[in-house]
Design a protein around this motif. Structure first.
Motif, PDB file in Angstrom:
ATOM      1  N   THR A 110      -9.674   3.986  -1.089  1.00  0.00           N
ATOM      2  CA  THR A 110      -8.518   4.731  -0.613  1.00  0.00           C
ATOM      3  C   THR A 110      -7.914   5.516  -1.771  1.00  0.00           C
ATOM      4  O   THR A 110      -7.892   5.052  -2.913  1.00  0.00           O
ATOM      5  CB  THR A 110      -7.437   3.807  -0.025  1.00  0.00           C
ATOM      6  N   TYR A 135      -4.369   8.142  -2.622  1.00  0.00           N
ATOM      7  CA  TYR A 135      -3.088   8.618  -2.108  1.00  0.00           C
ATOM      8  C   TYR A 135      -2.138   8.893  -3.265  1.00  0.00           C
ATOM      9  O   TYR A 135      -2.427   8.569  -4.418  1.00  0.00           O
ATOM     10  CB  TYR A 135      -2.472   7.608  -1.129  1.00  0.00           C
ATOM     11  N   ARG A 169       1.815   8.142  -4.498  1.00  0.00           N
ATOM     12  CA  ARG A 169       2.847   7.154  -4.212  1.00  0.00           C
ATOM     13  C   ARG A 169       4.096   7.384  -5.047  1.00  0.00           C
ATOM     14  O   ARG A 169       4.025   7.673  -6.244  1.00  0.00           O
ATOM     15  CB  ARG A 169       2.331   5.744  -4.457  1.00  0.00           C
ATOM     16  N   ASP A 204       3.811   6.512   0.547  1.00  0.00           N
ATOM     17  CA  ASP A 204       2.488   7.063   0.273  1.00  0.00           C
ATOM     18  C   ASP A 204       2.235   8.318   1.097  1.00  0.00           C
ATOM     19  O   ASP A 204       2.473   8.326   2.315  1.00  0.00           O
ATOM     20  CB  ASP A 204       1.395   6.043   0.601  1.00  0.00           C
ATOM     21  N   ASP A 223      -0.612  11.829   1.658  1.00  0.00           N
ATOM     22  CA  ASP A 223      -1.990  12.321   1.493  1.00  0.00           C
ATOM     23  C   ASP A 223      -3.002  11.182   1.420  1.00  0.00           C
ATOM     24  O   ASP A 223      -3.912  11.177   0.577  1.00  0.00           O
ATOM     25  CB  ASP A 223      -2.106  13.214   0.251  1.00  0.00           C
ATOM     26  N   LEU A 224      -2.858  10.225   2.328  1.00  0.00           N
ATOM     27  CA  LEU A 224      -3.783   9.089   2.372  1.00  0.00           C
ATOM     28  C   LEU A 224      -5.169   9.527   2.814  1.00  0.00           C
ATOM     29  O   LEU A 224      -5.323  10.267   3.783  1.00  0.00           O
ATOM     30  CB  LEU A 224      -3.259   8.037   3.345  1.00  0.00           C
ATOM     31  N   THR A 234      -8.510  10.799   7.122  1.00  0.00           N
ATOM     32  CA  THR A 234      -7.220  11.030   6.475  1.00  0.00           C
ATOM     33  C   THR A 234      -6.079  10.758   7.453  1.00  0.00           C
ATOM     34  O   THR A 234      -6.267  10.770   8.674  1.00  0.00           O
ATOM     35  CB  THR A 234      -7.102  12.481   5.978  1.00  0.00           C
ATOM     36  N   LYS A 267      -4.239  -0.751   5.270  1.00  0.00           N
ATOM     37  CA  LYS A 267      -5.069   0.330   4.729  1.00  0.00           C
ATOM     38  C   LYS A 267      -6.538  -0.055   4.782  1.00  0.00           C
ATOM     39  O   LYS A 267      -7.395   0.747   5.161  1.00  0.00           O
ATOM     40  CB  LYS A 267      -4.670   0.647   3.286  1.00  0.00           C
TER      41      LYS A 267
END
Length: 260
Positions: free
Chosen positions: A160, A162, A164, A179, A181-182, A193, A227
């Motif tokens: 993953t 992202y 933060r 968070d 733009d995961l 995404t 996640k």
């Protein structure tokens, strides 16, 4: 810049700073309760406006929004995933957590307790080795995850990425991670995404935080999401994922596929 990341940067620019040492002293919370919310940029902005006088933001070397990368490890038969999706009381999660801006890394082992609390233990780890487990890592994990059989091995199953920002409530001793733009990446390069949303987690010793109460008053409710679990399920629709069904359908356009 995406709308979610823009919202994160906007909030980060107007809160008072908290140092890393202060943040760890105030709210390290290695044993904690998490509540997770998926928020639109508008809802996130309103939350942080309401929290403005209550929260500070973690600042390190002038930075407030940081790039994170986590590599999750599981057995060949996905024991960690299946224990999580079935809510087994004795379950575990193993990952490396890399802080890309500072090229630092930690190995983390999470275990679930009988009352729903999460205990996290961590150890410094070589940044360049974050996608694999060395002998020291295997010893560290083995001492903390007794449910692993001796013949089971761990391999990377998900990454993953992202951005933060971490908000700290000095008075209550709690924090909120935000968070944007995961992105989830499978070992074969497939990607999913979380477009247009932020994942916000409140972290406390148990009682609802000020952020929780504000979100509830605004009609937002905690979302059962992991996640690790959601990423694997979104990338592999053949996996059972009833626990996260609603979030997967709403935010990922997920449709389950019967196993062959």
């Amino acid at each position: 810049m995406t709308l979610a990341l823009h919202a994160l940067h906007t909030v980060a620019s107007r809160l008072a700073p908290a140092s890393l040492d202060d943040t760890l002293a105030i709210a390290e919370l290695q044993t904690r309760f998490d509540r997770k919310y998926i928020l639109s940029p508008r809802a996130f902005h309103q939350l942080t406006v309401d929290l403005h006088d209550q929260m500070e933001i973690l600042e390190i070397d002038g930075g407030r929004c940081f790039r994170y990368e986590s590599v999750y490890f599981d057995t060949e038969d996905l024991a960690s995933y299946f224990d999580t999706v079935r809510d087994r009381r004795r379950r575990f999660k193993v990952r490396t957590r890399a802080y890309l801006d500072s090229a630092q890394c930690a190995l983390e082992v999470k275990t679930a307790g009988g009352r729903g609390e999460t205990t996290k233990e961590r150890s410094d780890y070589p940044f360049e080795s974050r996608a694999q487990l060395n002998d020291d890592a295997l010893r560290f994990i083995g001492a903390r995850v007794p449910m692993l059989d001796h013949d089971q091995t761990l391999a990377p199953v998900l990454t993953t990425c992202y951005r933060r920002a971490t908000l700290v409530d000095r008075r209550a001793g709690s924090r909120v991670t935000c968070d944007a733009d995961l992105e989830w990446v499978a070992p074969n390069g497939a990607v999913v995404t979380l477009d247009g949303y932020l994942l916000v987690e409140t972290k406390s010793t148990g009682a609802p935080t000020v952020a929780d109460r504000l979100l509830w008053a605004a009609g937002e409710r905690p979302v059962p999401i992991s996640k690790f679990g959601v990423g694997l399920a979104a990338l592999n629709p053949r996996l059972p994922a009833n626990k996260w069904n609603r979030a997967l359908r709403r935010y990922f356009g997920w449709t389950p596929t019967a196993a062959a």
